[in-house]
Design a protein around this motif. Sequence first.
Motif, short mmCIF file in Angstrom:
data_model
loop_
_atom_site.label_atom_id
_atom_site.label_comp_id
_atom_site.label_asym_id
_atom_site.label_seq_id
_atom_site.Cartn_x
_atom_site.Cartn_y
_atom_site.Cartn_z
N UNK A 4 12.89 19.95 -36.23
CA UNK A 4 13.02 21.41 -36.29
C UNK A 4 14.49 21.85 -36.40
N UNK A 5 15.39 20.95 -36.09
CA UNK A 5 16.82 21.30 -36.18
C UNK A 5 17.38 21.09 -37.59
N UNK A 6 16.60 20.43 -38.44
CA UNK A 6 17.07 20.17 -39.81
C UNK A 6 16.79 21.38 -40.70
N UNK A 7 17.64 21.57 -41.71
CA UNK A 7 17.37 22.67 -42.65
C UNK A 7 16.17 22.33 -43.54
N UNK A 227 22.77 15.63 -39.26
CA UNK A 227 22.51 15.90 -37.84
C UNK A 227 23.60 16.77 -37.23
N UNK A 228 24.79 16.70 -37.81
CA UNK A 228 25.91 17.52 -37.33
C UNK A 228 25.87 18.93 -37.89
N UNK A 229 24.88 19.23 -38.74
CA UNK A 229 24.73 20.58 -39.27
C UNK A 229 25.22 20.77 -40.70
N UNK A 230 25.63 19.69 -41.34
CA UNK A 230 26.09 19.78 -42.73
C UNK A 230 24.87 19.88 -43.66
N UNK A 231 24.98 20.74 -44.68
CA UNK A 231 23.85 20.93 -45.60
C UNK A 231 24.24 20.73 -47.06
N UNK A 264 11.74 12.38 -48.40
CA UNK A 264 10.89 11.68 -47.43
C UNK A 264 10.93 12.36 -46.07
N UNK A 265 12.08 13.01 -45.78
CA UNK A 265 12.23 13.70 -44.49
C UNK A 265 11.63 15.11 -44.53
N UNK A 266 11.11 15.50 -45.71
CA UNK A 266 10.54 16.84 -45.85
C UNK A 266 11.59 17.91 -46.08
N UNK A 267 12.77 17.49 -46.55
CA UNK A 267 13.86 18.43 -46.84
C UNK A 267 14.00 18.57 -48.35
N UNK A 268 13.96 19.81 -48.83
CA UNK A 268 14.03 20.05 -50.28
C UNK A 268 15.46 19.93 -50.81
N UNK A 269 15.53 19.49 -52.08
CA UNK A 269 16.83 19.45 -52.76
C UNK A 269 16.82 20.26 -54.06
N UNK A 270 15.62 20.61 -54.52
CA UNK A 270 15.49 21.30 -55.81
C UNK A 270 15.59 20.34 -56.99
#
Length: 299
Positions: A4-7, A227-231, A264-270
């Motif tokens: 939940x902390x990931x973008x 994990x440090x908040x970089x996107x 795989x982590x469920x994070x979109x890149x477009x």
Amino acid sequence: MDKSKFPKKVSIFEVGPRDGLQPEPEFIPTEKKIELINRLTDAGCQRIEITSFVHPKWVPQMADAKQVAAGIRYKEGVTYSALIPNMKGLELAIESGLKEVVTIISASESHNKKNLNMSREDSLKQIEQINKVAKENGIKVRSYIATVFGCPIEGYVDPKVVLDIALALESFGSYEVSLGDTTGMANPISAYEIPKMIKEKLTKAEVAVHYHKFNGLEFANNLASLQAGITIFDGAAGGLGGCPYAPGAKGNCQTEILVEMFHRMGIETGIDLEKIIEAGKYAQSLSTLLFQCDGRSEH
Ligand code: MG
């Protein structure tokens, strides 16, 4: 790991056509460079560093910068940028109609002198001037800081020095600062702590990370920065590149594996995974340096 902390989405800055191809010793035909950039556009890359307006004496591979900028297919919503080492580079980028340029400075004085042939102080003055003229021309400036996680000449680099440079770049108007691990010296602790510290201190500029290969450690480093908040993450399709002025510098972090990790982590890149894999294979087909860079003989 708390998902939940990931973008939900991250931004990938594709550096393959510039940082990836730059050190290639054999000149790659312009139409092949254009083809690579068009494939990256088709794969859904939204930010692509297409070339460098640098003197061909320094980087012969980028001698066709103008032709590349004139020949690619521009897609609306995609940012096409070029690395510029100085004001002359900015002029050429403006003439070519680009809307974003990228500057570079090294956190290590020795590396800056070797790579850019000037002191960090002079580099900063130059980047300040570049920002001023770029702004007058409606051009955005992204700024790299090289050797953030260690220098091949000096070894340890003080994160406070990195912070001072990042704050200066922000004050000049650079909208994003990319922290470069020029020769693959980062580890997951420094890849967590340094970008986090810089991001906390900057008030306007975004922070990106730019890792180089070290037998897979680069993905652990990207994860630690996430994990440090970089996107914002830099990558080169095919994992090409390396710094000709940094002994032992291997290729850039391979975009397609980075994209696969995030998906795989469920994070979109477009970005379309299948298409970026194909673009990566195409990039690799242009390289003669790749297998030298991948060799493990140096460590
Ligand atoms: Mg690089």
